[in-house]
Write a protein that holds these residues in place. Sequence first.
Motif, PDB file in Angstrom:
ATOM      1  N   MET A 150       0.831  -1.204   0.000  1.00 28.87           N
ATOM      2  CA  MET A 150       0.000   0.000   0.000  1.00 28.87           C
ATOM      3  C   MET A 150       0.869   1.258   0.000  1.00 28.87           C
ATOM      4  SD  MET A 150      -3.013  -1.032   2.707  1.00 28.87           S
ATOM      5  CE  MET A 150      -4.003   0.436   2.369  1.00 28.87           C
ATOM      6  N   ASP A 151       1.911   1.254   0.825  1.00 33.87           N
ATOM      7  CA  ASP A 151       2.783   2.421   0.899  1.00 33.87           C
ATOM      8  C   ASP A 151       3.598   2.588  -0.385  1.00 33.87           C
ATOM      9  OD1 ASP A 151       1.779   2.835   3.403  1.00 33.87           O
ATOM     10  OD2 ASP A 151       3.543   2.120   4.482  1.00 33.87           O
ATOM     11  N   TRP A 152       4.002   1.478  -0.985  1.00 35.29           N
ATOM     12  CA  TRP A 152       4.730   1.540  -2.256  1.00 35.29           C
ATOM     13  C   TRP A 152       3.850   2.177  -3.331  1.00 35.29           C
ATOM     14  CZ3 TRP A 152       4.016  -1.190  -7.008  1.00 35.29           C
ATOM     15  CH2 TRP A 152       5.073  -1.080  -7.923  1.00 35.29           C
ATOM     16  N   GLN A 153       2.582   1.814  -3.349  1.00 36.86           N
ATOM     17  CA  GLN A 153       1.676   2.415  -4.318  1.00 36.86           C
ATOM     18  C   GLN A 153       1.561   3.925  -4.096  1.00 36.86           C
ATOM     19  OE1 GLN A 153      -1.538   3.910  -3.696  1.00 36.86           O
ATOM     20  NE2 GLN A 153      -1.870   4.314  -5.876  1.00 36.86           N
ATOM     21  N   ALA A 154       1.422   4.322  -2.844  1.00 38.46           N
ATOM     22  CA  ALA A 154       1.179   5.731  -2.527  1.00 38.46           C
ATOM     23  C   ALA A 154       2.413   6.602  -2.741  1.00 38.46           C
ATOM     24  CB  ALA A 154       0.704   5.863  -1.083  1.00 38.46           C
ATOM     25  N   THR A 155       3.596   6.000  -2.727  1.00 35.67           N
ATOM     26  CA  THR A 155       4.832   6.789  -2.851  1.00 35.67           C
ATOM     27  C   THR A 155       5.514   6.513  -4.189  1.00 35.67           C
ATOM     28  OG1 THR A 155       6.009   5.071  -1.594  1.00 35.67           O
ATOM     29  CG2 THR A 155       5.173   6.968  -0.370  1.00 35.67           C
ATOM     30  N   ASP A 156       6.198   5.406  -4.309  1.00 37.92           N
ATOM     31  CA  ASP A 156       7.000   5.126  -5.502  1.00 37.92           C
ATOM     32  C   ASP A 156       6.161   5.016  -6.776  1.00 37.92           C
ATOM     33  OD1 ASP A 156       9.922   4.317  -4.329  1.00 37.92           O
ATOM     34  OD2 ASP A 156       8.320   3.647  -3.002  1.00 37.92           O
ATOM     35  N   LEU A 157       5.155   4.149  -6.768  1.00 37.07           N
ATOM     36  CA  LEU A 157       4.374   3.938  -7.985  1.00 37.07           C
ATOM     37  C   LEU A 157       3.584   5.185  -8.360  1.00 37.07           C
ATOM     38  CD1 LEU A 157       3.423   2.066 -10.239  1.00 37.07           C
ATOM     39  CD2 LEU A 157       1.653   1.202  -8.689  1.00 37.07           C
ATOM     40  N   ASN A 158       2.942   5.793  -7.396  1.00 39.34           N
ATOM     41  CA  ASN A 158       2.153   6.994  -7.654  1.00 39.34           C
ATOM     42  C   ASN A 158       3.010   8.101  -8.254  1.00 39.34           C
ATOM     43  OD1 ASN A 158      -0.361   8.474  -7.430  1.00 39.34           O
ATOM     44  ND2 ASN A 158       0.616   9.633  -5.808  1.00 39.34           N
ATOM     45  N   ASN A 159       4.210   8.284  -7.726  1.00 46.60           N
ATOM     46  CA  ASN A 159       5.091   9.331  -8.238  1.00 46.60           C
ATOM     47  C   ASN A 159       5.605   8.997  -9.632  1.00 46.60           C
ATOM     48  OD1 ASN A 159       4.988  11.185  -6.110  1.00 46.60           O
ATOM     49  ND2 ASN A 159       6.437   9.991  -4.903  1.00 46.60           N
ATOM     50  N   SER A 160       5.720   7.707  -9.958  1.00 37.63           N
ATOM     51  CA  SER A 160       6.269   7.327 -11.259  1.00 37.63           C
ATOM     52  C   SER A 160       5.364   7.715 -12.419  1.00 37.63           C
ATOM     53  CB  SER A 160       6.551   5.818 -11.289  1.00 37.63           C
ATOM     54  OG  SER A 160       5.375   5.051 -11.477  1.00 37.63           O
ATOM     55  N   TRP A 161       4.055   7.769 -12.198  1.00 34.47           N
ATOM     56  CA  TRP A 161       3.160   8.021 -13.329  1.00 34.47           C
ATOM     57  C   TRP A 161       2.738   9.481 -13.453  1.00 34.47           C
ATOM     58  CZ3 TRP A 161      -0.496   4.689 -10.133  1.00 34.47           C
ATOM     59  CH2 TRP A 161      -1.353   5.472  -9.351  1.00 34.47           C
ATOM     60  N   HIS A 207       2.614  20.194 -18.801  1.00 34.14           N
ATOM     61  CA  HIS A 207       3.277  18.898 -18.940  1.00 34.14           C
ATOM     62  C   HIS A 207       3.423  18.543 -20.419  1.00 34.14           C
ATOM     63  CE1 HIS A 207       1.715  18.904 -14.820  1.00 34.14           C
ATOM     64  NE2 HIS A 207       2.660  18.039 -14.535  1.00 34.14           N
ATOM     65  N   ARG A 208       4.110  19.427 -21.153  1.00 37.42           N
ATOM     66  CA  ARG A 208       4.250  19.251 -22.593  1.00 37.42           C
ATOM     67  C   ARG A 208       5.704  19.007 -23.016  1.00 37.42           C
ATOM     68  NH1 ARG A 208      -0.381  21.456 -25.138  1.00 37.42           N
ATOM     69  NH2 ARG A 208      -2.148  20.762 -23.858  1.00 37.42           N
ATOM     70  N   ASN A 209       6.598  18.850 -22.069  1.00 35.57           N
ATOM     71  CA  ASN A 209       8.003  18.642 -22.406  1.00 35.57           C
ATOM     72  C   ASN A 209       8.215  17.198 -22.865  1.00 35.57           C
ATOM     73  OD1 ASN A 209      10.880  17.747 -21.634  1.00 35.57           O
ATOM     74  ND2 ASN A 209      11.026  19.980 -21.596  1.00 35.57           N
ATOM     75  N   ALA A 210       8.658  17.020 -24.104  1.00 36.24           N
ATOM     76  CA  ALA A 210       8.766  15.681 -24.686  1.00 36.24           C
ATOM     77  C   ALA A 210       9.772  14.808 -23.941  1.00 36.24           C
ATOM     78  CB  ALA A 210       9.152  15.782 -26.157  1.00 36.24           C
ATOM     79  N   ALA A 211      10.891  15.387 -23.538  1.00 35.60           N
ATOM     80  CA  ALA A 211      11.912  14.609 -22.834  1.00 35.60           C
ATOM     81  C   ALA A 211      11.409  14.166 -21.462  1.00 35.60           C
ATOM     82  CB  ALA A 211      13.190  15.427 -22.702  1.00 35.60           C
ATOM     83  N   GLU A 212      10.731  15.054 -20.775  1.00 33.92           N
ATOM     84  CA  GLU A 212      10.199  14.705 -19.458  1.00 33.92           C
ATOM     85  C   GLU A 212       9.080  13.668 -19.571  1.00 33.92           C
ATOM     86  OE1 GLU A 212       9.566  17.652 -16.402  1.00 33.92           O
ATOM     87  OE2 GLU A 212      10.606  19.154 -17.614  1.00 33.92           O
ATOM     88  N   GLU A 218       8.887  11.364 -21.938  1.00 32.56           N
ATOM     89  CA  GLU A 218       9.547  10.091 -22.219  1.00 32.56           C
ATOM     90  C   GLU A 218      10.142   9.492 -20.950  1.00 32.56           C
ATOM     91  OE1 GLU A 218      10.214   7.117 -24.902  1.00 32.56           O
ATOM     92  OE2 GLU A 218       9.276   9.051 -25.345  1.00 32.56           O
ATOM     93  N   ALA A 219      10.775  10.336 -20.139  1.00 33.03           N
ATOM     94  CA  ALA A 219      11.350   9.867 -18.875  1.00 33.03           C
ATOM     95  C   ALA A 219      10.257   9.400 -17.917  1.00 33.03           C
ATOM     96  CB  ALA A 219      12.177  10.979 -18.235  1.00 33.03           C
ATOM     97  N   GLY A 220       9.145  10.114 -17.905  1.00 33.12           N
ATOM     98  CA  GLY A 220       8.037   9.740 -17.036  1.00 33.12           C
ATOM     99  C   GLY A 220       7.448   8.391 -17.417  1.00 33.12           C
ATOM    100  N   MET A 221       7.252   8.167 -18.707  1.00 36.34           N
ATOM    101  CA  MET A 221       6.721   6.879 -19.153  1.00 36.34           C
ATOM    102  C   MET A 221       7.686   5.753 -18.840  1.00 36.34           C
ATOM    103  SD  MET A 221       4.669   7.683 -22.727  1.00 36.34           S
ATOM    104  CE  MET A 221       6.081   8.386 -23.570  1.00 36.34           C
ATOM    105  N   ALA A 222       8.979   6.003 -19.013  1.00 32.97           N
ATOM    106  CA  ALA A 222       9.988   4.978 -18.710  1.00 32.97           C
ATOM    107  C   ALA A 222       9.986   4.628 -17.222  1.00 32.97           C
ATOM    108  CB  ALA A 222      11.366   5.467 -19.138  1.00 32.97           C
ATOM    109  N   ASN A 223       9.803   5.637 -16.385  1.00 30.15           N
ATOM    110  CA  ASN A 223       9.764   5.399 -14.947  1.00 30.15           C
ATOM    111  C   ASN A 223       8.528   4.594 -14.559  1.00 30.15           C
ATOM    112  OD1 ASN A 223      10.769   5.637 -12.326  1.00 30.15           O
ATOM    113  ND2 ASN A 223       9.714   7.577 -11.952  1.00 30.15           N
ATOM    114  N   TRP A 224       7.405   4.886 -15.199  1.00 25.51           N
ATOM    115  CA  TRP A 224       6.169   4.150 -14.952  1.00 25.51           C
ATOM    116  C   TRP A 224       6.337   2.688 -15.382  1.00 25.51           C
ATOM    117  CZ3 TRP A 224       0.792   6.287 -16.895  1.00 25.51           C
ATOM    118  CH2 TRP A 224      -0.246   5.591 -16.241  1.00 25.51           C
TER     119      TRP A 224
END
Length: 207
Positions: free
Chosen positions: A97-108, A122-127, A129-135
């Motif tokens: 539950m805590d992993w979802q609320a912190t790490d996973l939630n922040n990744s997406w 939130h229109r920066n293409a590089a950010e 791409e990095a956000g999707m990779a983190n998710w």
Amino acid sequence: MLKILGKASSINVRKVLWTCAEIGIPFEREDWGAGFRSTADPEFLRMNPNALVPVIKDGDFVLWESNAICRYLCARHEREDLLPRAPQARAHVEKWMDWQATDLNNSWKYAFMALVRESPQHRNAAELEAGMANWVKHTAMLERHLQGGGEYVAGPGFTLADVVLGLSVNRWYMTPMKRPDYPAVAAYYERLSQRPGFMLHGRNGTP
């Protein structure tokens, strides 16, 4: 009767709604949040100074923070199947539950705001791409864990960990982006879809 403050489209409100469905708790819900009554209203801020939904009122008791609310409701109604009393079993559920609320939630966050909310900030293409990779990286962690055995995140039985992660998996599939094929996550998603509460408050067309 339990009162839930927050709009039904909020992923954090849906955690509470699904938990209520699993336990069988009757409730009344009030729409608060973007598009409805403002959480900056002094009345709301007296209940939650963070100005975030959900908030519950159980008689005179007021509580905010979605995961804490879900834990409280399980304890209040003695649902040890959803949140075990035994310290190690409970810690295993709460860890996810805590992993979802912190790490996973922040990744997406960036990808969701860009692709679903279509936020101008939130229109920066590089950010993006990095956000999707983190998710993808974090969802791959869930895939590896589910491949290790057990139908649910904390073992063979459904728990609160599956409520919060089930909604996250729904968001993963509902966001319009290219994603890897994760068969264990897909099978988990279909298992959760056998639960009426998930179909009503999770896999209901809302990311």
